[in-house]
Write a protein that holds these residues in place. Structure first.
Motif, mmCIF file in Angstrom:
data_model
loop_
_atom_site.group_PDB
_atom_site.id
_atom_site.type_symbol
_atom_site.label_atom_id
_atom_site.label_comp_id
_atom_site.label_asym_id
_atom_site.label_seq_id
_atom_site.Cartn_x
_atom_site.Cartn_y
_atom_site.Cartn_z
ATOM 1 N N GLN A 65 32.221 67.866 47.359
ATOM 2 C CA GLN A 65 31.625 68.998 46.593
ATOM 3 C C GLN A 65 32.143 70.267 46.422
ATOM 4 O OE1 GLN A 65 29.206 70.584 49.644
ATOM 5 N NE2 GLN A 65 30.325 70.015 51.645
ATOM 6 N N ARG A 67 32.207 74.120 45.900
ATOM 7 C CA ARG A 67 31.074 75.590 46.272
ATOM 8 C C ARG A 67 31.877 76.716 45.793
ATOM 9 N NH1 ARG A 67 26.819 75.426 49.141
ATOM 10 N NH2 ARG A 67 27.025 73.716 50.611
ATOM 11 N N HIS A 76 26.481 75.512 43.346
ATOM 12 C CA HIS A 76 27.339 74.183 44.977
ATOM 13 C C HIS A 76 27.145 73.183 43.580
ATOM 14 C CE1 HIS A 76 26.947 70.562 47.389
ATOM 15 N NE2 HIS A 76 26.241 70.529 46.611
ATOM 16 N N SER A 78 28.069 68.712 43.813
ATOM 17 C CA SER A 78 27.510 67.724 43.940
ATOM 18 C C SER A 78 27.418 66.190 42.727
ATOM 19 C CB SER A 78 27.153 67.122 45.061
ATOM 20 O OG SER A 78 26.527 67.867 44.902
ATOM 21 N N ARG A 94 18.824 70.544 50.788
ATOM 22 C CA ARG A 94 19.598 69.403 50.616
ATOM 23 C C ARG A 94 20.725 71.171 51.121
ATOM 24 N NH1 ARG A 94 22.561 63.880 51.601
ATOM 25 N NH2 ARG A 94 24.621 64.810 52.963
ATOM 26 N N TYR A 95 21.200 71.570 49.821
ATOM 27 C CA TYR A 95 22.189 72.370 49.603
ATOM 28 C C TYR A 95 21.588 73.766 49.440
ATOM 29 C CZ TYR A 95 24.298 68.585 48.681
ATOM 30 O OH TYR A 95 25.096 66.923 49.247
ATOM 31 N N SER A 96 22.252 75.104 49.992
ATOM 32 C CA SER A 96 21.380 76.298 49.475
ATOM 33 C C SER A 96 22.448 76.940 48.726
ATOM 34 C CB SER A 96 21.201 76.890 51.412
ATOM 35 O OG SER A 96 20.856 78.494 50.916
ATOM 36 N N ILE A 100 22.927 74.431 41.609
ATOM 37 C CA ILE A 100 22.934 73.495 42.279
ATOM 38 C C ILE A 100 23.221 72.826 40.823
ATOM 39 C CG2 ILE A 100 22.050 71.766 43.196
ATOM 40 C CD1 ILE A 100 20.370 73.364 44.925
ATOM 41 N N TYR A 102 24.680 68.851 39.192
ATOM 42 C CA TYR A 102 24.203 67.576 39.721
ATOM 43 C C TYR A 102 24.655 66.358 38.436
ATOM 44 C CZ TYR A 102 20.085 66.760 39.293
ATOM 45 O OH TYR A 102 18.443 66.046 38.357
#
Length: 154
Positions: A65, A67, A76, A78, A94-96, A100, A102
């Motif tokens: 990952q 950040r 974030h 991943s 799952r992620y703050s 995000i 992906y």
């Protein structure tokens, strides 16, 4: 700030993807890179941050990952495979983060969950699953993030 988003190249760097990312200040690759050559070509445009995907060889040495904080926003990234079949809901749970990013599904997506912007730039590599290859652009201005998907005409 203009950030290029790319994923699932699987060793193929399309000229159309490079052209779509030509004016970005940074590139985020959400995994399944496939080769050092892909990273080198992207680095010719802008600094690159990349994460390991489920098909990447460990020799690439990519982290699971990344950040970052850009203009006050927590980012974030991943590949998403660590959640099984990633969805915006499972990733936000799952992620703050404010944003995000992906890959894994090869399906381009921009959506929000609460105050979190969730982006999958789609797959820029070999065509699979009857999906159009694509990349994304993340614009961050005055602490506000917006995203768009760019389909690659190949």
């Amino acid at each position: 700030m203009l950030v290029g988003l790319i994923s699932d190249t699987h060793g193929l760097m399309r000229a159309e993807a490079l052209a779509a990312l030509a004016d970005v200040e940074m590139i985020l690759h959400a995994g399944d890179v496939g080769s050092f050559a892909v990273l080198r070509e992207l680095q010719g445009i802008a600094p690159v941050h990349a994460v390991v995907g489920n098909t990447d060889d460990p020799i690439l040495g990519l982290p699971p990952q990344v950040r970052l904080t850009l203009d006050g926003l927590k980012i974030h990234m991943s590949h998403g495979h660590e959640t099984g079949s990633p969805t915006p809901d499972s990733l936000v749970k799952r992620y703050s983060a404010d944003v995000i990013i992906y890959g894994h599904t090869h399906k381009p997506l921009t959506t929000t969950r609460g105050k979190t912007l969730v982006i999958n730039p789609g797959a820029a590599g070999p065509r699979r699953f009857h999906l159009q290859p694509s990349v994304g652009l993340l614009r961050i201005k005055s602490g506000v993030a917006t995203a768009e998907i760019i389909e690659l005409m190949t």
